[in-house]
Design an enzyme around this catalytic site. Structure first.
Site, PDB file in Angstrom:
ATOM      1  N   THR A 134       0.806  -1.225   0.000  1.00  0.00           N
ATOM      2  CA  THR A 134       0.000   0.000   0.000  1.00  0.00           C
ATOM      3  C   THR A 134       0.836   1.271   0.000  1.00  0.00           C
ATOM      4  O   THR A 134       0.273   2.364  -0.145  1.00  0.00           O
ATOM      5  CB  THR A 134      -0.934  -0.004   1.216  1.00  0.00           C
ATOM      6  N   GLU A 135       2.146   1.177   0.146  1.00  0.00           N
ATOM      7  CA  GLU A 135       2.973   2.371   0.139  1.00  0.00           C
ATOM      8  C   GLU A 135       2.895   3.117  -1.187  1.00  0.00           C
ATOM      9  O   GLU A 135       3.129   4.328  -1.237  1.00  0.00           O
ATOM     10  CB  GLU A 135       4.430   2.035   0.477  1.00  0.00           C
ATOM     11  N   VAL A 136       2.531   2.401  -2.274  1.00  0.00           N
ATOM     12  CA  VAL A 136       2.458   3.068  -3.567  1.00  0.00           C
ATOM     13  C   VAL A 136       1.349   4.111  -3.590  1.00  0.00           C
ATOM     14  O   VAL A 136       1.410   5.067  -4.363  1.00  0.00           O
ATOM     15  CB  VAL A 136       2.267   2.057  -4.719  1.00  0.00           C
TER      16      VAL A 136
END
Length: 204
Positions: A134-136
């Protein structure tokens, strides 16, 4: 203050638990240093036969602590490279452990938390656990964890999941090879015991 990492030895088994439940076991520089130091020391004549990596509370790990990451905005290039190097060293040390590492995943393994799952030899997850890179969605590439994730799930799945940041189920995680066993949450500890027994019998 409570320790950020709890290490508990029970005979031939060591339980290593990230202990920051108030922030969903997100890791910061203290957790990174503690995990690296533990992994570096996990050898020798008194070494355990198997290690179990888990997270305190209801979540395995939500990845990097946003409060820690926000400090990097003011870092110099060299300071950012140092922090990235420390994080990479943690994953490398866990990946290269001389003993089997069993991941015990409940709640969620997101971002760097999914990277932790990728460096475990055997991963057992609750059926309601959620995964994702989910860091993207914050504009951050999963760069440090990518070598370990690619080795685990392959290029095709990684390309999709790294690009979209989509969250996916434990069932999907098992299909792509990120984890190995999915059980009801109530059976998680019993299921973790199976690879422990195998390691103690010298089967893994």
């Amino acid at each position: 203050a409570d320790p950020v990492l709890i290490v508990r030895r029970e005979g031939p088994v060591v339980y290593v638990t990230i202990n920051r439940p108030e922030v969903r076991n997100a890791f910061n520089e203290q957790v990174i240093a503690a995990l690296t130091a533990w992994a570096d020391a996990a050898d020798g004549p008194d070494a355990p036969r198997v290690a179990v990596l888990g997270g305190a509370g209801t979540v395995f790990s939500a990845g990097a602590d946003l409060a820690w990451m926000s400090k990097m905005v003011g870092y110099s290039r060299d300071e950012n490279l140092r922090d990235a190097g420390d994080l990479a060293r943690m994953y490398q040390a866990l990946d290269a452990l001389p003993i089997p590492l069993v991941g015990r995943v409940q709640g969620a393994a997101l971002g760097g938390g999914a990277g932790l799952a990728a460096v475990c030899d055997v991963v057992v997850a609750a059926d309601d656990a959620v995964f994702g890179f989910t860091e993207v969605k914050l504009g951050i590439l999963p760069a440090v964890i990518s070598p370990f994730v690619l080795a685990k799930i392959g290029r095709s799945a990684a390309r999709e999941l790294f690009l979209t940041g989509a969250r996916f189920s434990a069932g999907r995680a098992r299909e792509i090879g990120l984890l190995h066993v999915v059980v009801p949450a109530a059976d998680l500890d019993a299921a973790v015991g199976t690879p422990i027994l195998a390691a103690n019998d010298g089967l893994v």
